[in-house]
Design a protein around this motif. Structure first.
Motif, PDB file in Angstrom:
ATOM      1  N   THR A  82       3.908  17.947 -15.836  1.00  0.00           N
ATOM      2  CA  THR A  82       3.266  16.973 -14.941  1.00  0.00           C
ATOM      3  C   THR A  82       4.123  16.705 -13.707  1.00  0.00           C
ATOM      4  O   THR A  82       4.136  15.599 -13.165  1.00  0.00           O
ATOM      5  N   LEU A  83       4.827  17.728 -13.250  1.00  0.00           N
ATOM      6  CA  LEU A  83       5.747  17.595 -12.118  1.00  0.00           C
ATOM      7  C   LEU A  83       5.063  17.033 -10.880  1.00  0.00           C
ATOM      8  O   LEU A  83       5.608  16.156 -10.190  1.00  0.00           O
ATOM      9  N   PHE A  84       3.861  17.520 -10.589  1.00  0.00           N
ATOM     10  CA  PHE A  84       3.221  17.137  -9.336  1.00  0.00           C
ATOM     11  C   PHE A  84       2.678  15.708  -9.372  1.00  0.00           C
ATOM     12  O   PHE A  84       2.466  15.109  -8.319  1.00  0.00           O
ATOM     13  N   VAL A  85       2.459  15.163 -10.549  1.00  0.00           N
ATOM     14  CA  VAL A  85       2.125  13.745 -10.642  1.00  0.00           C
ATOM     15  C   VAL A  85       3.319  12.910 -10.191  1.00  0.00           C
ATOM     16  O   VAL A  85       3.188  11.949  -9.409  1.00  0.00           O
ATOM     17  N   GLY A  86       4.508  13.286 -10.665  1.00  0.00           N
ATOM     18  CA  GLY A  86       5.720  12.604 -10.228  1.00  0.00           C
ATOM     19  C   GLY A  86       5.972  12.776  -8.741  1.00  0.00           C
ATOM     20  O   GLY A  86       6.401  11.843  -8.056  1.00  0.00           O
ATOM     21  N   LEU A  87       5.695  13.982  -8.210  1.00  0.00           N
ATOM     22  CA  LEU A  87       5.887  14.214  -6.778  1.00  0.00           C
ATOM     23  C   LEU A  87       4.962  13.323  -5.954  1.00  0.00           C
ATOM     24  O   LEU A  87       5.352  12.826  -4.892  1.00  0.00           O
ATOM     25  N   GLY A  88       3.733  13.108  -6.430  1.00  0.00           N
ATOM     26  CA  GLY A  88       2.822  12.218  -5.714  1.00  0.00           C
ATOM     27  C   GLY A  88       3.356  10.802  -5.634  1.00  0.00           C
ATOM     28  O   GLY A  88       3.275  10.148  -4.590  1.00  0.00           O
ATOM     29  N   ILE A  89       3.926  10.305  -6.741  1.00  0.00           N
ATOM     30  CA  ILE A  89       4.485   8.946  -6.738  1.00  0.00           C
ATOM     31  C   ILE A  89       5.708   8.877  -5.829  1.00  0.00           C
ATOM     32  O   ILE A  89       5.884   7.909  -5.074  1.00  0.00           O
ATOM     33  N   LEU A  90       6.568   9.893  -5.871  1.00  0.00           N
ATOM     34  CA  LEU A  90       7.742   9.915  -4.997  1.00  0.00           C
ATOM     35  C   LEU A  90       7.337   9.984  -3.532  1.00  0.00           C
ATOM     36  O   LEU A  90       7.986   9.365  -2.670  1.00  0.00           O
ATOM     37  N   SER A  91       6.286  10.738  -3.227  1.00  0.00           N
ATOM     38  CA  SER A  91       5.807  10.814  -1.847  1.00  0.00           C
ATOM     39  C   SER A  91       5.308   9.461  -1.375  1.00  0.00           C
ATOM     40  O   SER A  91       5.549   9.059  -0.229  1.00  0.00           O
ATOM     41  N   THR A  92       4.620   8.742  -2.255  1.00  0.00           N
ATOM     42  CA  THR A  92       4.165   7.395  -1.905  1.00  0.00           C
ATOM     43  C   THR A  92       5.344   6.465  -1.687  1.00  0.00           C
ATOM     44  O   THR A  92       5.342   5.639  -0.769  1.00  0.00           O
ATOM     45  N   ALA A  93       6.361   6.592  -2.536  1.00  0.00           N
ATOM     46  CA  ALA A  93       7.509   5.689  -2.451  1.00  0.00           C
ATOM     47  C   ALA A  93       8.268   5.852  -1.146  1.00  0.00           C
ATOM     48  O   ALA A  93       8.707   4.862  -0.539  1.00  0.00           O
ATOM     49  N   MET A  94       8.441   7.075  -0.671  1.00  0.00           N
ATOM     50  CA  MET A  94       9.265   7.321   0.509  1.00  0.00           C
ATOM     51  C   MET A  94       8.454   7.485   1.792  1.00  0.00           C
ATOM     52  O   MET A  94       9.022   7.462   2.885  1.00  0.00           O
ATOM     53  N   ALA A  95       7.151   7.670   1.680  1.00  0.00           N
ATOM     54  CA  ALA A  95       6.347   7.928   2.882  1.00  0.00           C
ATOM     55  C   ALA A  95       6.265   6.677   3.748  1.00  0.00           C
ATOM     56  O   ALA A  95       5.873   5.607   3.279  1.00  0.00           O
ATOM     57  N   CYS A  96       6.644   6.806   4.984  1.00  0.00           N
ATOM     58  CA  CYS A  96       6.542   5.705   5.946  1.00  0.00           C
ATOM     59  C   CYS A  96       6.148   6.229   7.319  1.00  0.00           C
ATOM     60  O   CYS A  96       6.243   5.507   8.310  1.00  0.00           O
ATOM     61  N   GLN A  97       5.737   7.504   7.396  1.00  0.00           N
ATOM     62  CA  GLN A  97       5.377   8.085   8.684  1.00  0.00           C
ATOM     63  C   GLN A  97       4.191   7.360   9.303  1.00  0.00           C
ATOM     64  O   GLN A  97       4.063   7.335  10.530  1.00  0.00           O
ATOM     65  N   HIS A  98       3.327   6.773   8.470  1.00  0.00           N
ATOM     66  CA  HIS A  98       2.187   6.043   9.011  1.00  0.00           C
ATOM     67  C   HIS A  98       2.622   4.768   9.721  1.00  0.00           C
ATOM     68  O   HIS A  98       1.860   4.206  10.513  1.00  0.00           O
ATOM     69  N   SER A  99       3.838   4.292   9.442  1.00  0.00           N
ATOM     70  CA  SER A  99       4.376   3.109  10.126  1.00  0.00           C
ATOM     71  C   SER A  99       5.380   3.463  11.211  1.00  0.00           C
ATOM     72  O   SER A  99       5.893   2.563  11.884  1.00  0.00           O
ATOM     73  N   ALA A 100       5.670   4.750  11.387  1.00  0.00           N
ATOM     74  CA  ALA A 100       6.770   5.157  12.269  1.00  0.00           C
ATOM     75  C   ALA A 100       6.582   4.666  13.695  1.00  0.00           C
ATOM     76  O   ALA A 100       7.496   4.084  14.300  1.00  0.00           O
ATOM     77  N   PHE A 101       5.399   4.875  14.256  1.00  0.00           N
ATOM     78  CA  PHE A 101       5.187   4.505  15.653  1.00  0.00           C
ATOM     79  C   PHE A 101       5.117   2.996  15.829  1.00  0.00           C
ATOM     80  O   PHE A 101       5.544   2.471  16.866  1.00  0.00           O
ATOM     81  N   ILE A 102       4.576   2.290  14.849  1.00  0.00           N
ATOM     82  CA  ILE A 102       4.530   0.830  14.946  1.00  0.00           C
ATOM     83  C   ILE A 102       5.935   0.262  14.952  1.00  0.00           C
ATOM     84  O   ILE A 102       6.268  -0.625  15.747  1.00  0.00           O
TER      85      ILE A 102
END
Length: 529
Positions: A273-293
Motif C-alpha cells: 500500500t505504498l502509494f496510499v502512504g505517498l498520497g498522505i505524505l503529498s497532502t502533508a507537505m503540499a503547499c504549492q497552492h498557497s505559494a503565490f498567496i
C-alpha cells in the motif's frame, strides 16, 4: 535586438540552473505587487494582451504573445516579514497532514515512508522556488505582472493550464478543510468527555459552534499577512504537540512486543500500500497552492528572501513530520489510526493536552486553506475581483455619495477625505449585509461543514486529496510550467548534451581503432596488386 544580446540570452538559458540573472541585476527587483503602494485592489495589465517589444519595436520573446488576459486580481494590502511569511507557509504545510504521518508510515512501510517524506520535502522546496522564480524573475516573464499559479500556467498553456491549476488547487484546499473539521470533531468533544465514536449529535454541535466562533471570523480576513500572528501560535502548538507524541507514545512496549527494534527495522521496509502512504505524505507537505498567496504577502520580495522563506519552512516542517511520524508509528505499529491521537487512551492528561494543541493548530490552519478555496472560486466566477469595487451594499452607496459630495465641494486630488473614501469603497457585491469576500468565505465554510458532519475517518480524505490534488499541484504542475516556459531551451540543452556525448563516443572509437582515420582508408582505384 542585437546579435550579442541574443547570444547572451541563449547561453543563459542553456545553463538551466534557475539562476536566470545576476543577483546584482535582480536583487532589487520586486514583484509588481510590491510596487502597488496606492492601495488599488485590482489591475488589468496590457502586458498579456500585446507582444513584448524592445525600444526598436522588435519582439523580444521567442514565442507568440499569449492571448490570455490577466484577471482583475485583488492584490494584498498588508505585507509580512520573512518570519511572518515563513510562519504562514509552515502553518499551511503542517496542518491536518502531520497527524496522519504515522498512518502514512504504516501504509508505505517504515523505511520507504521515511525516504518518501525526505524526497517529498526536497521536491517541495525545489518546486516552490521554481514557481516564484519563474513568475517574478525569469527574463521572459519578470516584466509581466504574474501574481498567481494559474497566471503562470496560462502563459504557455492558455485556459487549459489555468483550469488545470485551479481545479487541483481547489481539490487540495477543500480536502484539507474537510480534514481539519474532522479533526476538530475528533479532538474537542473528546477533551470535553464525549467518547470517540459515540455521542454523534453532541460532537457535531460542538464542531459547528467552535468552527463558527473561531474558524469563520479568521477566514473572513482579506490578506494572508493578517494571519501571521495566529500562524505563529499554530506552529508553536505543533512543536509542543510533536514533543507530546514523542514523549508519551508507548514506543518501548510496542517494539518489545514485536521482537525488538532490530526485528521491526528488518521486517518493516516497504508495503504493497505504498502509494496510499505517498498520497498522505503529498497532502502533508503540499503547499504549492498557497505559494503565490504567501509570496505576494512577503515584504520586499526578492529571490534570496523567498529562498530563505522556503528553506526555513520546509526544514522545520520536515523535522516536525519526521519526529511525530516515527515516534507515533513505532508506538502503535499495525494499529496506528489515521488520527494517531485516537490511539491514545481517553482521560489522561497527556492525551487531552495533545488534543487541545492539535485543536489550536486546526483552528488557525483552516483559514489558510479557506483563502485558497475562496481565491479559486473568485477567480472562476468574478475574474479575481474579490473586493467588488463599486459594489451595491448600502455601506458602499453611502460612501459613494460621500465621495461625490467631497468632489463637488472642491476636494483636490490627494485630499485626505478623498483618498480615504476611495480606498474604502472596495468592499461590495455580496449577499445580505456581507460583501463579496465574506459571502464566498461563508459558502466555502458551509460546503466543507456538511461532509465533516457526515463522515468520521480522516485517512481516506487525506489519501484521496493527496493522490489527486496533491500529486498534480505539487509535482506535475510545476514541471509542466517549467517545460512550457523553457521548453525550447530545455530541448536545445538536451540536444547539445547528446551531440557532445556522440562526439566523445566517436573520439573514443577512433582512438580504440589504433588512430586510423577516414583519410587513412584506401579509395577506389588505390589498391595495388
Amino acid at each position: 535586438m542585437t546579435t550579442e544580446s541574443n547570444d547572451a540570452t541563449t547561453t543563459n538559458y542553456h545553463n538551466m540552473d534557475f539562476n536566470y540573472d545576476n543577483d546584482d541585476d535582480y536583487q532589487q527587483h520586486q514583484s509588481p505587487t510590491n510596487n502597488n503602494n496606492s492601495g488599488a485592489p485590482s489591475i488589468r495589465p496590457a502586458a498579456f494582451e500585446t507582444e513584448a517589444t524592445n525600444s526598436d519595436g522588435l519582439n523580444i520573446n521567442n514565442r507568440a504573445a499569449p492571448t490570455t488576459n490577466l484577471s482583475e486580481l485583488s492584490l494584498p494590502k498588508k505585507k509580512s516579514s520573512i518570519l511572518g511569511a515563513s510562519s504562514n507557509l509552515v502553518n499551511s504545510i503542517v496542518g491536518a497532514g502531520i497527524i496522519g504521518i504515522p498512518y502514512a508510515l504504516r501504509m508505505s512501510g517504515l523505511w520507504a515512508g521515511v525516504l518518501l517524506l525526505l524526497l517529498v520535502a526536497v521536491l517541495t522546496d525545489k518546486s516552490l522556488r521554481l514557481l516564484i522564480e519563474q513568475a517574478s524573475f525569469h527574463p521572459k516573464l519578470h516584466h509581466l505582472p504574474i501574481h498567481t499559479f494559474e497566471d503562470l500556467a496560462s502563459y504557455p498553456y492558455g485556459k487549459f493550464g489555468s483550469g488545470f491549476v485551479l481545479f487541483n488547487m481547489f481539490i487540495m484546499a477543500y480536502g484539507a478543510m474537510v480534514a481539519y473539521l474532522l479533526i476538530i470533531k475528533d479532538t474537542v468533544p473528546t477533551v470535553l468527555g464525549f467518547e470517540h465514536g459515540e455521542n454523534l449529535l453532541e460532537r457535531n454541535l460542538i464542531l459547528v459552534a467552535t468552527s463558527l466562533l473561531i474558524m469563520v471570523p479568521l477566514s473572513m480576513q482579506r490578506d494572508m499577512a493578517s494571519l501571521s500572528c495566529t500562524s505563529a501560535i499554530s506552529v508553536t502548538a505543533d512543536m509542543i504537540l510533536v514533543v507530546f507524541v514523542a514523549a508519551f507514545s508507548p514506543v518501548a512496549e510496542t517494539v518489545e512486543e514485536n521482537g525488538g527494534l532490530g526485528e521491526v527495522l528488518r521486517t518493516d521496509g516497504i508495503n504493497s500500500t505504498l502509494f496510499v502512504g505517498l498520497g498522505i505524505l503529498s497532502t502533508a507537505m503540499a503547499c504549492q497552492h498557497s505559494a503565490f498567496i504567501v509570496a505576494n504577502s512577503l515584504e520586499d520580495k526578492t529571490r534570496s528572501r523567498w529562498s530563505w522563506v522556503t528553506k526555513q519552512s520546509i526544514g522545520v516542517s520536515a523535522i516536525l513530520c519526521l519526529i511525530l511520524g516515527i515516534f507515533g508509528y513505532l508506538g502503535f505499529l499495525g494499529e496506528t489510526q489515521g488520527d494517531v491521537l485516537n490511539n491514545f487512551p481517553m482521560g489522561t492528561v497527556q492525551a487531552d493536552g495533545a488534543r487541545i494543541l492539535l485543536a489550536f493548530t486546526m483552528f488557525f490552519t483552516y483559514p489558510m486553506e479557506s483563502f485558497v478555496a475562496r481565491h479559486v472560486l473568485i477567480m472562476l466566477i468574478h475574474n479575481g475581483d474579490m473586493d467588488a469595487k463599486g459594489g451595491c451594499t448600502l455601506e458602499n452607496e453611502s460612501r459613494v455619495e460621500e465621495e461625490e459630495l467631497g468632489d463637488e465641494g472642491g476636494g483636490v486630488e490627494g485630499d485626505d477625505l478623498t483618498v480615504s473614501t476611495s480606498r474604502s469603497i472596495i468592499e461590495g457585491g455580496g449577499l445580505l449585509c456581507m460583501n463579496r469576500r465574506q459571502t464566498w468565505t461563508l459558502l466555502v465554510y458551509l460546503s466543507t461543514l456538511f461532509p465533516a458532519l457526515i463522515f468520521n475517518d480522516i485517512g481516506p480524505v487525506l489519501s484521496l486529496t493527496g493522490a489527486i490534488g496533491g500529486g498534480c499541484i505539487a509535482y506535475i504542475g510545476p514541471g509542466l510550467v517549467y517545460l512550457g516556459v523553457n521548453g525550447e531551451d530545455f530541448l536545445n540543452s538536451i540536444l547539445a548534451r547528446l551531440e557532445r556525448w556522440r562526439g566523445s563516443k566517436d573520439v573514443n572509437s577512433n582512438s580504440g581503432s589504433g588512430g586510423v582515420t577516414e583519410e587513412d582508408l584506401p579509395v577506389d582505384g588505390d589498391a595495388s596488386l
